[in-house]
Motif scaffolding. Sequence first.
Motif, PDB file in Angstrom:
ATOM      1  N   THR A 317      22.236  17.779  38.181  1.00 17.74           N
ATOM      2  CA  THR A 317      21.626  18.707  39.131  1.00 17.74           C
ATOM      3  C   THR A 317      22.456  19.984  39.214  1.00 17.74           C
ATOM      4  O   THR A 317      21.925  21.098  39.183  1.00 17.74           O
ATOM      5  N   TRP A 318      23.769  19.826  39.339  1.00 22.50           N
ATOM      6  CA  TRP A 318      24.671  20.979  39.394  1.00 22.50           C
ATOM      7  C   TRP A 318      24.593  21.781  38.095  1.00 22.50           C
ATOM      8  O   TRP A 318      24.576  23.016  38.113  1.00 22.50           O
ATOM      9  N   ASN A 319      24.550  21.080  36.968  1.00 22.19           N
ATOM     10  CA  ASN A 319      24.527  21.771  35.672  1.00 22.19           C
ATOM     11  C   ASN A 319      23.293  22.651  35.512  1.00 22.19           C
ATOM     12  O   ASN A 319      23.395  23.796  35.056  1.00 22.19           O
ATOM     13  N   PHE A 338      30.112  26.907  40.296  1.00 18.82           N
ATOM     14  CA  PHE A 338      30.970  26.097  39.434  1.00 18.82           C
ATOM     15  C   PHE A 338      32.231  25.671  40.188  1.00 18.82           C
ATOM     16  O   PHE A 338      32.635  24.499  40.123  1.00 18.82           O
ATOM     17  N   HIS A 339      32.839  26.587  40.916  1.00 20.37           N
ATOM     18  CA  HIS A 339      34.055  26.236  41.667  1.00 20.37           C
ATOM     19  C   HIS A 339      33.734  25.259  42.808  1.00 20.37           C
ATOM     20  O   HIS A 339      34.524  24.357  43.101  1.00 20.37           O
ATOM     21  N   PHE A 346      33.431  16.731  41.152  1.00 15.62           N
ATOM     22  CA  PHE A 346      32.778  16.470  39.870  1.00 15.62           C
ATOM     23  C   PHE A 346      33.648  16.967  38.724  1.00 15.62           C
ATOM     24  O   PHE A 346      34.415  17.912  38.876  1.00 15.62           O
ATOM     25  N   CYS A 347      33.495  16.311  37.590  1.00 14.72           N
ATOM     26  CA  CYS A 347      34.229  16.713  36.385  1.00 14.72           C
ATOM     27  C   CYS A 347      33.248  17.378  35.427  1.00 14.72           C
ATOM     28  O   CYS A 347      32.229  16.777  35.064  1.00 14.72           O
ATOM     29  N   THR A 352      28.119  22.090  31.256  1.00 11.90           N
ATOM     30  CA  THR A 352      28.599  22.867  32.409  1.00 11.90           C
ATOM     31  C   THR A 352      29.218  24.181  31.929  1.00 11.90           C
ATOM     32  O   THR A 352      28.937  25.256  32.478  1.00 11.90           O
ATOM     33  N   PHE A 353      30.046  24.081  30.904  1.00 11.95           N
ATOM     34  CA  PHE A 353      30.721  25.286  30.406  1.00 11.95           C
ATOM     35  C   PHE A 353      29.782  26.189  29.610  1.00 11.95           C
ATOM     36  O   PHE A 353      30.050  27.389  29.477  1.00 11.95           O
ATOM     37  N   VAL A 354      28.678  25.649  29.101  1.00 14.97           N
ATOM     38  CA  VAL A 354      27.670  26.524  28.486  1.00 14.97           C
ATOM     39  C   VAL A 354      27.124  27.475  29.538  1.00 14.97           C
ATOM     40  O   VAL A 354      26.991  28.689  29.306  1.00 14.97           O
TER      41      VAL A 354
END
Length: 539
Positions: A317-319, A338-339, A346-347, A352-354
């Motif tokens: 969901t966050w991604n 993201f922060h 969450f890890c 996520t980094f995309v």
Amino acid sequence: MYFHKTKPLQHYHLFLSHQPRSLPQIKQTHARAVVSGLSGHSHFMSHILSFISLSSSFVSLSYSLSIFHSIPFPTVFTFNSIIRCHTKHHNSYASHCVQFYSSMRRRFLNPNQHTFNFVLHACSKGYDTKALNQGLQLHAHVIKFGFERQVFVRNALIHMYFAFSRFESSKRVFEEDTLCRDVVTWNSMLAGLVRNGEVRVAEKVFDEMPERDVISWSTMVMGYVQNGILKDGLECFREMRERGIRPNEATLVTVLSASAQLGLVGFGKFIHSTIKSLRIPVTTPIGTALVDMYAKCGCIEESRVLFDSMSRRDIWTWNVMICGLASHDYADEALALFHKFINEGFCPVNITFVGVLNACSRAGLVSDGRHYFKLMVDDYGIQPEMEHYGCMVDLLARASLIDEAVELIETMVIQPDPVLWATLLDACKIHGFVEMGEKIGNKLIQLDPTHDGHYVQLAGIYAKARKWEDVVRIRRLMTEKITNKVAGWSLIEVQGRVHRFVAGDREHEHSSDIYKILETIGLRITEAGYSSKNLTFLA
């Protein structure tokens, strides 16, 4: 004295009158049985083992095996239960099920239909030659013991053969007895066909079905979408709703994904209204799919409202929210989220980094992009993939740091995708780096001489530098190398229906009306003082 002898029997009937569902309940029943003197009662302990096999809770095999080995003379019912316990675990335990079956036969116990159902499903999880050979031997035993006309066994055989890509064997089992079928039999055929990409064959099977349930419809919808036939998947879902079939969670997530990929916000809203009207709970997977759909369809505000309203959010969901904000140029919001994501415990994963790197790229945050790229590798141990390199190359190219971008590509630990070089080629055109663009353009043509876009980009660089002879040369080269150009197509959504067009399309049912409207538009443009001579077309 007589009372004390019968007391365990009284407890036996009392304990079995209510079936425990969860592991704590099963263990509580087991403990009370030990206290009551029933732990040596084979029939009772077999039922405890059966409760474990039926439980939705995770139960370690060591506990199941301890109960099984405490039974001195296990019955077929006992063996069925321990086999079923193993089928619920990892694929590596599939061979153990066959071993238990062999042990049962060595005790001269004859299997029943449930035995074959469980052990055939176990073989389906093996996915190797040994498991297939065991499945073939079990099929022979099915015939030997006269269970070939048992519908549950036939369904298990169809599923097993499809798992090993033995399509003809599955078809033979399906067709050898047309009277011995139920809806599960048909669904097994559907699932096997779509899983192996035979969607059009599955269509014919679906049309022939005498009865369809929600699984039948869901299988077809997911089959279309998973095989890239997105439009047909959405139309199948529409028909499903018109027939009053209530969709399940998997179907809703699938059609929301299809709507997101096609950018059809109207259809996405139709699905959302279906969820509301049927009062289907918005689970985390459904909520995540809705957030993703609205973000990819350009409705980032609706996406953010849904995200904020979700009571439970997982990493995906966050991604999708981080990636959605990044793709809509909300770089600050994406990085802030993201922060917050990190602070929530969450890890991050590769996707996520995309999103994070894409946010930096679109906002031109070169220093931040370098920082997050290094953070991903050094702090989280995530090795860069093509998408991460793509974001970094795009970031550097936008900032006119072409040399640094070239160095990054040439030092990649994986084989660079031609798309990375194409990104640089486009940047060379924008920033006027003719020599570098010529070098990269020729490299791209060598890598993929059939891609017309590379020729067009290189010709555009020459045109901007007014090297007209080179423009003509590249155009001729493209004509020589590319004989068949795949026509591009467009999708448009009108009143909930998806329509597909190619240039010069005359096959659409309303094509005559469409061209009349185009003529009207052309006349009005001319009347307004515009002319095609005044329009500039760039290569």
